[in-house]
Motif scaffolding. Structure first.
Motif, PDB file in Angstrom:
ATOM      1  N   ARG A   6       0.825  -1.213   0.000  1.00 54.70           N
ATOM      2  CA  ARG A   6       0.000   0.000   0.000  1.00 54.70           C
ATOM      3  C   ARG A   6       0.861   1.267   0.000  1.00 54.70           C
ATOM      4  O   ARG A   6       0.410   2.326  -0.420  1.00 54.70           O
ATOM      5  CB  ARG A   6      -0.940   0.010   1.198  1.00 54.70           C
ATOM      6  N   LEU A   7       2.099   1.146   0.476  1.00 55.82           N
ATOM      7  CA  LEU A   7       3.015   2.294   0.449  1.00 55.82           C
ATOM      8  C   LEU A   7       3.621   2.497  -0.940  1.00 55.82           C
ATOM      9  O   LEU A   7       4.358   3.457  -1.161  1.00 55.82           O
ATOM     10  CB  LEU A   7       4.146   2.108   1.469  1.00 55.82           C
ATOM     11  N   GLY A  63       4.588   3.240  10.600  1.00 55.67           N
ATOM     12  CA  GLY A  63       4.511   4.378  11.512  1.00 55.67           C
ATOM     13  C   GLY A  63       5.308   5.569  11.021  1.00 55.67           C
ATOM     14  O   GLY A  63       4.840   6.710  11.092  1.00 55.67           O
ATOM     15  N   GLU A  64       6.506   5.322  10.522  1.00 55.02           N
ATOM     16  CA  GLU A  64       7.346   6.410  10.029  1.00 55.02           C
ATOM     17  C   GLU A  64       6.683   7.153   8.874  1.00 55.02           C
ATOM     18  O   GLU A  64       6.886   8.347   8.704  1.00 55.02           O
ATOM     19  CB  GLU A  64       8.716   5.889   9.586  1.00 55.02           C
ATOM     20  N   LEU A  98       6.540  13.359   3.570  1.00 59.73           N
ATOM     21  CA  LEU A  98       7.274  12.949   2.371  1.00 59.73           C
ATOM     22  C   LEU A  98       6.617  11.803   1.615  1.00 59.73           C
ATOM     23  O   LEU A  98       6.668  11.762   0.385  1.00 59.73           O
ATOM     24  CB  LEU A  98       8.711  12.566   2.749  1.00 59.73           C
ATOM     25  N   SER A  99       6.010  10.855   2.334  1.00 63.51           N
ATOM     26  CA  SER A  99       5.435   9.696   1.645  1.00 63.51           C
ATOM     27  C   SER A  99       4.331  10.114   0.677  1.00 63.51           C
ATOM     28  O   SER A  99       4.140   9.487  -0.361  1.00 63.51           O
ATOM     29  CB  SER A  99       4.928   8.664   2.649  1.00 63.51           C
ATOM     30  N   LEU A 100       3.638  11.183   0.991  1.00 65.16           N
ATOM     31  CA  LEU A 100       2.592  11.692   0.095  1.00 65.16           C
ATOM     32  C   LEU A 100       3.176  12.261  -1.190  1.00 65.16           C
ATOM     33  O   LEU A 100       2.474  12.416  -2.184  1.00 65.16           O
ATOM     34  CB  LEU A 100       1.776  12.780   0.804  1.00 65.16           C
ATOM     35  N   LYS A 101       4.469  12.567  -1.172  1.00 66.01           N
ATOM     36  CA  LYS A 101       5.140  13.158  -2.335  1.00 66.01           C
ATOM     37  C   LYS A 101       6.044  12.154  -3.055  1.00 66.01           C
ATOM     38  O   LYS A 101       6.851  12.524  -3.892  1.00 66.01           O
ATOM     39  CB  LYS A 101       5.935  14.377  -1.894  1.00 66.01           C
ATOM     40  N   CYS A 139      14.768   7.311   2.524  1.00 67.83           N
ATOM     41  CA  CYS A 139      13.543   7.107   1.750  1.00 67.83           C
ATOM     42  C   CYS A 139      13.853   6.461   0.412  1.00 67.83           C
ATOM     43  O   CYS A 139      14.874   6.757  -0.207  1.00 67.83           O
ATOM     44  CB  CYS A 139      12.856   8.441   1.462  1.00 67.83           C
ATOM     45  N   VAL A 140      12.929   5.630  -0.035  1.00 68.32           N
ATOM     46  CA  VAL A 140      12.943   5.158  -1.410  1.00 68.32           C
ATOM     47  C   VAL A 140      12.300   6.270  -2.235  1.00 68.32           C
ATOM     48  O   VAL A 140      11.194   6.715  -1.929  1.00 68.32           O
ATOM     49  CB  VAL A 140      12.131   3.860  -1.566  1.00 68.32           C
ATOM     50  N   ASP A 141      13.007   6.745  -3.252  1.00 67.02           N
ATOM     51  CA  ASP A 141      12.495   7.802  -4.122  1.00 67.02           C
ATOM     52  C   ASP A 141      11.667   7.151  -5.229  1.00 67.02           C
ATOM     53  O   ASP A 141      12.217   6.628  -6.196  1.00 67.02           O
ATOM     54  CB  ASP A 141      13.642   8.617  -4.701  1.00 67.02           C
TER      55      ASP A 141
END
Length: 155
Positions: free
Chosen positions: A31-32, A66-67, A77-80, A95-97
């Motif tokens: 889902r991420l 959680g992060e 950042l995950s939203l971007k 982060c994985v880009d």
């Protein structure tokens, strides 16, 4: 990459057991929108608790979720398109880009926890990245060898 070999090194060096993730946890990672190589690693070698080597923390699936949901910078950042998979002892995020794919690999970047990422444009975020590995596999190799940068250059 030989995931069993690198997993064995991580387990030994961090003194943390690695085990297969549950089917539910694998779905949570999907889902991420994480790349398949990251999902494959965690599906077979999820840390049973946080694995720390030289100030870098690789989380179990609950920590990764959680992060990216509850803590900054990951929640912003995950939203971007930057999904947190680990942090430094200072709270900066690896982060994985997801925005850039080169030869089937996504770079791993280090992002400061001291920046308000939600107020920056995509271009400003891109210019604030510190690339630490060209792929998840290289990130794991650097992690286990203690060669990951833990200082944010552009934060």
């Amino acid at each position: 990459m030989d995931h069993p070999k690198i997993a064995s090194k991580i387990s030994r060096k961090a003194q943390v057991a690695l085990r297969p993730a549950s089917a539910l946890d694998v779905m949570r990672l999907k889902r991420l929108r994480l790349p398949q190589t990251v999902i494959n690693f965690f599906s077979m070698f999820e840390p049973s608790e946080t694995a720390e080597i030289n100030g870098v923390r690789l989380f179990p699936v609950d920590g990764v979720i959680g992060e990216n949901r509850d803590y900054v910078p990951g929640a912003n950042l995950s939203l971007k398109g930057y999904v947190v998979i680990a942090t430094t002892e200072y709270g900066d995020a690896y982060c994985v880009d997801l925005n850039v794919e080169l030869d089937g690999h996504h770079t791993i970047i280090l992002m400061s926890h001291e920046v308000d990422w939600q107020d920056l444009s995509d271009e400003e975020i891109k210019n604030s990245r510190t690339v630490v590995a060209s792929s998840f596999e290289q990130f794991l190799e650097f992690f286990v060898s203690g060669k990951l940068d833990i200082e944010v250059l552009n934060g």
